[in-house]
Design a protein around this motif. Structure first.
Motif, PDB file in Angstrom:
ATOM      1  N   PRO A  59      -6.669  70.095  -8.466  1.00  0.00           N
ATOM      2  CA  PRO A  59      -5.269  69.918  -8.892  1.00  0.00           C
ATOM      3  C   PRO A  59      -4.559  68.965  -7.927  1.00  0.00           C
ATOM      4  CG  PRO A  59      -5.597  72.081  -7.877  1.00  0.00           C
ATOM      5  CD  PRO A  59      -6.950  71.466  -8.026  1.00  0.00           C
ATOM      6  N   GLY A  60      -3.360  68.543  -8.291  1.00  0.00           N
ATOM      7  CA  GLY A  60      -2.641  67.526  -7.522  1.00  0.00           C
ATOM      8  C   GLY A  60      -2.446  67.812  -6.042  1.00  0.00           C
ATOM      9  N   ASN A  61      -2.199  69.079  -5.684  1.00  0.00           N
ATOM     10  CA  ASN A  61      -1.885  69.384  -4.282  1.00  0.00           C
ATOM     11  C   ASN A  61      -3.129  69.463  -3.388  1.00  0.00           C
ATOM     12  OD1 ASN A  61      -2.532  71.769  -5.765  1.00  0.00           O
ATOM     13  ND2 ASN A  61      -1.833  72.998  -4.041  1.00  0.00           N
ATOM     14  N   ILE A  62      -4.329  69.606  -4.012  1.00  0.00           N
ATOM     15  CA  ILE A  62      -5.552  69.696  -3.204  1.00  0.00           C
ATOM     16  C   ILE A  62      -6.306  68.367  -3.299  1.00  0.00           C
ATOM     17  CG2 ILE A  62      -7.810  70.831  -2.962  1.00  0.00           C
ATOM     18  CD1 ILE A  62      -6.452  73.400  -3.944  1.00  0.00           C
ATOM     19  N   VAL A  63      -6.602  67.776  -2.128  1.00  0.00           N
ATOM     20  CA  VAL A  63      -7.342  66.510  -2.136  1.00  0.00           C
ATOM     21  C   VAL A  63      -8.668  66.663  -1.393  1.00  0.00           C
ATOM     22  CG1 VAL A  63      -5.724  64.611  -2.511  1.00  0.00           C
ATOM     23  CG2 VAL A  63      -5.701  65.811  -0.345  1.00  0.00           C
ATOM     24  N   ALA A  64      -9.714  66.113  -1.986  1.00  0.00           N
ATOM     25  CA  ALA A  64     -11.024  66.106  -1.322  1.00  0.00           C
ATOM     26  C   ALA A  64     -11.219  64.702  -0.765  1.00  0.00           C
ATOM     27  CB  ALA A  64     -12.120  66.444  -2.329  1.00  0.00           C
ATOM     28  N   ILE A  65     -11.297  64.602   0.572  1.00  0.00           N
ATOM     29  CA  ILE A  65     -11.410  63.271   1.196  1.00  0.00           C
ATOM     30  C   ILE A  65     -12.627  63.185   2.106  1.00  0.00           C
ATOM     31  CG2 ILE A  65      -8.911  62.833   1.158  1.00  0.00           C
ATOM     32  CD1 ILE A  65      -9.213  63.308   4.354  1.00  0.00           C
ATOM     33  N   ARG A  66     -13.006  61.945   2.402  1.00  0.00           N
ATOM     34  CA  ARG A  66     -14.027  61.693   3.417  1.00  0.00           C
ATOM     35  C   ARG A  66     -13.290  61.187   4.648  1.00  0.00           C
ATOM     36  NH1 ARG A  66     -18.863  58.377   0.539  1.00  0.00           N
ATOM     37  NH2 ARG A  66     -19.908  60.108  -0.493  1.00  0.00           N
ATOM     38  N   PRO A  67     -13.249  61.979   5.738  1.00  0.00           N
ATOM     39  CA  PRO A  67     -12.473  61.549   6.911  1.00  0.00           C
ATOM     40  C   PRO A  67     -13.116  60.411   7.693  1.00  0.00           C
ATOM     41  CG  PRO A  67     -13.483  63.683   7.304  1.00  0.00           C
ATOM     42  CD  PRO A  67     -13.808  63.326   5.896  1.00  0.00           C
ATOM     43  N   LEU A  68     -14.366  60.041   7.319  1.00  0.00           N
ATOM     44  CA  LEU A  68     -15.036  58.913   7.978  1.00  0.00           C
ATOM     45  C   LEU A  68     -15.184  57.785   6.960  1.00  0.00           C
ATOM     46  CD1 LEU A  68     -17.588  61.298   9.421  1.00  0.00           C
ATOM     47  CD2 LEU A  68     -16.434  59.731  10.935  1.00  0.00           C
ATOM     48  N   LYS A  69     -14.745  56.607   7.346  1.00  0.00           N
ATOM     49  CA  LYS A  69     -14.869  55.456   6.443  1.00  0.00           C
ATOM     50  C   LYS A  69     -15.710  54.398   7.140  1.00  0.00           C
ATOM     51  CE  LYS A  69     -11.761  56.158   2.917  1.00  0.00           C
ATOM     52  NZ  LYS A  69     -11.681  57.590   3.000  1.00  0.00           N
ATOM     53  N   GLN A  70     -16.770  53.945   6.475  1.00  0.00           N
ATOM     54  CA  GLN A  70     -17.637  52.887   6.993  1.00  0.00           C
ATOM     55  C   GLN A  70     -18.073  53.146   8.437  1.00  0.00           C
ATOM     56  OE1 GLN A  70     -15.095  49.572   5.877  1.00  0.00           O
ATOM     57  NE2 GLN A  70     -16.356  49.236   4.087  1.00  0.00           N
ATOM     58  N   GLY A  71     -18.494  54.403   8.657  1.00  0.00           N
ATOM     59  CA  GLY A  71     -19.088  54.765   9.945  1.00  0.00           C
ATOM     60  C   GLY A  71     -18.111  55.074  11.068  1.00  0.00           C
ATOM     61  N   VAL A  72     -16.798  54.917  10.835  1.00  0.00           N
ATOM     62  CA  VAL A  72     -15.826  55.225  11.894  1.00  0.00           C
ATOM     63  C   VAL A  72     -14.770  56.213  11.386  1.00  0.00           C
ATOM     64  CG1 VAL A  72     -16.114  53.062  13.166  1.00  0.00           C
ATOM     65  CG2 VAL A  72     -14.448  53.182  11.331  1.00  0.00           C
ATOM     66  N   ILE A  73     -14.055  56.832  12.333  1.00  0.00           N
ATOM     67  CA  ILE A  73     -13.086  57.872  11.986  1.00  0.00           C
ATOM     68  C   ILE A  73     -11.848  57.258  11.333  1.00  0.00           C
ATOM     69  CG2 ILE A  73     -11.525  59.608  12.970  1.00  0.00           C
ATOM     70  CD1 ILE A  73     -13.731  60.208  15.043  1.00  0.00           C
ATOM     71  N   ALA A  74     -11.520  57.758  10.135  1.00  0.00           N
ATOM     72  CA  ALA A  74     -10.328  57.278   9.431  1.00  0.00           C
ATOM     73  C   ALA A  74      -9.202  58.305   9.562  1.00  0.00           C
ATOM     74  CB  ALA A  74     -10.646  57.032   7.963  1.00  0.00           C
ATOM     75  N   ASP A  75      -9.570  59.596   9.598  1.00  0.00           N
ATOM     76  CA  ASP A  75      -8.573  60.659   9.774  1.00  0.00           C
ATOM     77  C   ASP A  75      -9.008  61.535  10.942  1.00  0.00           C
ATOM     78  OD1 ASP A  75      -7.136  63.153   9.555  1.00  0.00           O
ATOM     79  OD2 ASP A  75      -6.555  62.548   7.540  1.00  0.00           O
ATOM     80  N   TYR A  76      -8.332  61.338  12.082  1.00  0.00           N
ATOM     81  CA  TYR A  76      -8.773  61.953  13.342  1.00  0.00           C
ATOM     82  C   TYR A  76      -8.749  63.482  13.304  1.00  0.00           C
ATOM     83  CZ  TYR A  76      -9.138  62.938  18.278  1.00  0.00           C
ATOM     84  OH  TYR A  76      -9.546  63.435  19.482  1.00  0.00           O
ATOM     85  N   THR A  77      -7.603  64.061  12.919  1.00  0.00           N
ATOM     86  CA  THR A  77      -7.434  65.524  12.950  1.00  0.00           C
ATOM     87  C   THR A  77      -8.459  66.229  12.078  1.00  0.00           C
ATOM     88  OG1 THR A  77      -5.093  64.970  13.023  1.00  0.00           O
ATOM     89  CG2 THR A  77      -5.624  67.298  12.870  1.00  0.00           C
ATOM     90  N   ILE A  78      -8.656  65.699  10.867  1.00  0.00           N
ATOM     91  CA  ILE A  78      -9.584  66.350   9.936  1.00  0.00           C
ATOM     92  C   ILE A  78     -11.026  66.189  10.422  1.00  0.00           C
ATOM     93  CG2 ILE A  78     -10.516  66.206   7.576  1.00  0.00           C
ATOM     94  CD1 ILE A  78      -7.685  66.000   6.589  1.00  0.00           C
ATOM     95  N   THR A  79     -11.346  65.015  11.003  1.00  0.00           N
ATOM     96  CA  THR A  79     -12.708  64.803  11.531  1.00  0.00           C
ATOM     97  C   THR A  79     -13.011  65.819  12.626  1.00  0.00           C
ATOM     98  OG1 THR A  79     -12.564  62.447  11.049  1.00  0.00           O
ATOM     99  CG2 THR A  79     -14.270  63.119  12.592  1.00  0.00           C
ATOM    100  N   GLU A  80     -12.039  66.026  13.511  1.00  0.00           N
ATOM    101  CA  GLU A  80     -12.223  66.980  14.622  1.00  0.00           C
ATOM    102  C   GLU A  80     -12.507  68.392  14.093  1.00  0.00           C
ATOM    103  OE1 GLU A  80      -9.320  69.124  17.594  1.00  0.00           O
ATOM    104  OE2 GLU A  80      -9.009  66.959  17.625  1.00  0.00           O
TER     105      GLU A  80
END
Length: 332
Positions: A59-80
């Motif tokens: 649903p709209g409020n829940i997002v499934a993301i990949r916190p790593l993009k092209q081998g590097v960290i794109a979203d720091y908090t979620i990666t940790e």
């Protein structure tokens, strides 16, 4: 065995999946690097395989993301949070000392990106953090003795990046990292379906086509598969039959970019090492190396024997875990 002995862990921090290697146990965990969280509350709903199943179905409020993009960290908090979750899942919570962790990174990573990986791993519960370049880890994992003074060429095709490197005496002599890899193959198929068949499909369907019938070199026998998606003209669900011949057309551009990168590295390689590579061949590792026809394409274009490592998907994780042992043996 005494209590309080810390664990040595190797983590293959991939764009598409994360693998955890524990010394003495081998690869204990392999999960997609996907996190599903609630946008309103910032609360994490699922990590790994469970979150991957949610891609494109939330649903709209829940997002499934990949916190790593092209081998590097794109979203720091979620990666940790993701690294901490996988470490705890792999070693359990009953550890008395924090583990020593070795993490692999793409070969052309910047200082800022290296620091982000180090910090995230320390904050996720590491006592010591070592970073190892992906091609080096892949070579160790493929069973190559990297300590000898002879040239070995490794092409590691992951989810977000392809690393090409010539290795000798436990170091990288020439390397090149391009942002074309497994994910780009999926996207190329999605684009092809939209352009050629007016059919909108998701990333997961694109990946399924790639695995089942995808090829970047003409196959001896043609394969076909039924693909379901949404017709862009009528807006209704539609099924189309796609052949392996069509995937060849869709994937040729991305595959050619990988061949070009390998060619570029060979041009920069010192002549003595180039002669070694000509004798020993090129070794392919990473999940992207499983694409049908890649070996034949490289052999035809470059005239050098090409082979895929025995377990291409786990090579980097195994090599990352064994990296410290190899380095200690060199020091000794």
């Amino acid at each position: 065995m005494a209590f309080g002995v810390s664990t040595d862990i190797g983590i293959d921090l991939g764009t598409a999946s994360i693998l955890v290697y524990i010394k003495g146990k081998g690869v204990v965990l392999k999960e997609p690097s996907v996190v599903a969280y609630d946008r309103n509350t910032n609360e994490i709903k699922a990590i790994g395989e469970e979150a991957r199943m949610m891609i494109g179905r939330t649903p709209g409020n829940i997002v499934a993301i990949r916190p790593l993009k092209q081998g590097v960290i794109a979203d720091y908090t979620i990666t940790e949070k993701m690294i901490r979750y996988f470490i705890q899942k792999a070693i359990g919570k009953r550890t008395f000392r924090k583990p020593r962790i070795c993490v692999c990174v793409p070969s052309q990573i910047t200082e800022v990106e290296r620091k982000a990986v180090e910090d995230a791993t320390f904050n996720a519960g590491a006592r010591e953090v070592y970073l190892v370049e992906e091609p080096l880890a892949a070579a160790i994992g493929a069973g190559i003795d990297i300590t000898k003074p002879c040239g070995n060429m490794i092409v590691d095709i992951g989810g977000g990046t392809t690393d090409v490197a010539v290795i000798s005496l436990a170091g990288t002599v020439v390397s090149e990292s391009i942002k074309v890899a497994g994910d780009d193959f999926n996207e190329a198929i999605v684009r092809y379906m939209r352009k050629k068949h007016n059919l909108l499909i998701g990333e997961r369907t694109g990946e399924e086509i790639k695995i089942k019938i995808g090829t970047c070199y003409p196959r001896q026998e043609e394969l076909a598969i039924d693909v379901r998606g949404r017709n862009l003209v009528t807006g209704l669900p539609k099924t189309v039959t796609i052949t392996s011949e069509e995937t060849l057309e869709a994937l040729s551009e991305s595959a050619n970019q990988i061949v070009e990168a390998v060619h570029m590295v060979l041009e920069k390689t010192p002549p003595e090492l180039a002669a070694d590579i000509s004798d020993r061949g090129i070794v392919l590792t990473g999940g992207g190396a499983l694409l049908t026809g890649l070996e034949q394409l490289l052999e035809e274009r470059l005239g050098i024997t090409t082979m895929t490592a025995e377990e291409p998907t786990t090579c980097v994780a195994v090599g990352t875990g064994k990296y410290m042992e190899v380095m200690n043996s060199i020091r000794d």
